[in-house]
Design a protein around this motif. Structure first.
Motif, PDB file in Angstrom:
ATOM      1  N   ILE A  46     -46.534 -98.187  -2.793  1.00  0.00           N
ATOM      2  CA  ILE A  46     -46.313 -97.953  -4.216  1.00  0.00           C
ATOM      3  C   ILE A  46     -47.246 -96.826  -4.673  1.00  0.00           C
ATOM      4  N   PRO A  47     -46.665 -95.759  -5.236  1.00  0.00           N
ATOM      5  CA  PRO A  47     -47.504 -94.657  -5.706  1.00  0.00           C
ATOM      6  C   PRO A  47     -48.189 -95.018  -7.023  1.00  0.00           C
ATOM      7  N   ASP A  48     -49.093 -94.158  -7.466  1.00  0.00           N
ATOM      8  CA  ASP A  48     -49.736 -94.354  -8.768  1.00  0.00           C
ATOM      9  C   ASP A  48     -48.802 -93.956  -9.899  1.00  0.00           C
ATOM     10  N   VAL A  49     -47.897 -93.030  -9.623  1.00  0.00           N
ATOM     11  CA  VAL A  49     -46.911 -92.585 -10.612  1.00  0.00           C
ATOM     12  C   VAL A  49     -45.692 -92.028  -9.888  1.00  0.00           C
ATOM     13  N   LEU A  50     -44.530 -92.235 -10.492  1.00  0.00           N
ATOM     14  CA  LEU A  50     -43.271 -91.686  -9.990  1.00  0.00           C
ATOM     15  C   LEU A  50     -42.777 -90.655 -10.988  1.00  0.00           C
ATOM     16  N   VAL A  51     -42.427 -89.484 -10.487  1.00  0.00           N
ATOM     17  CA  VAL A  51     -41.755 -88.455 -11.286  1.00  0.00           C
ATOM     18  C   VAL A  51     -40.373 -88.312 -10.666  1.00  0.00           C
ATOM     19  N   THR A  52     -39.334 -88.627 -11.440  1.00  0.00           N
ATOM     20  CA  THR A  52     -37.983 -88.597 -10.885  1.00  0.00           C
ATOM     21  C   THR A  52     -37.005 -87.863 -11.781  1.00  0.00           C
TER      22      THR A  52
END
Length: 131
Positions: A46-52
């Motif tokens: 699990i990343p710290d933040v997702l940019v999609t």
């Protein structure tokens, strides 16, 4: 430990530009070309933040966010959505249905994206801190 960001977009030039900016700033960056690939990566770590991106083949950004929110292990993952101008999400969808932190319209500056992610991560409270 460096911040982990997962970038997901079906446009390789967008991924490359954003990846370059984040890596140059010391981030641990992983890239996915569609929502299915991003979901698999999230299951691994699990990343710290997702940019999609919002509009992608296979599994689009909104469907990806629905999966993320439905899973207790990933439900709180911060998500920033990229979308083409003209494809707008209402404020209600943005906040209530998908729990998106922000929506950034394309074309965008990799620096702008980086600054938003950095502000987000800088404002996180340390684990165990009072909320």
């Amino acid at each position: 430990m460096s911040n982990r960001v997962l970038l997901c977009d079906d446009e390789p030039h967008i991924l490359r530009a954003a990846e370059f900016k984040f890596k140059r700033s010391g981030y641990d960056v992983r890239c996915a070309g569609d929502g299915e690939e991003a979901w698999e990566m999230i299951q691994e770590e699990i990343p710290d933040v997702l940019v999609t991106d919002c509009q992608m083949p296979e599994l689009n950004g909104l469907e990806l966010v629905e999966r993320i929110r439905a899973n207790p292990l990933t439900a709180e993952l911060p998500v920033i959505m990229l979308t083409a101008k003209g494809y707008e999400l209402s404020g209600v969808e943005h906040d209530d249905r998908y729990g998106l932190l922000t929506v950034i319209f394309k074309p965008f500056s990799p620096r702008e994206l980086f600054e938003r992610v950095q502000r987000l991560l800088d404002n996180r409270q340390p684990e165990g801190a009072a909320r």
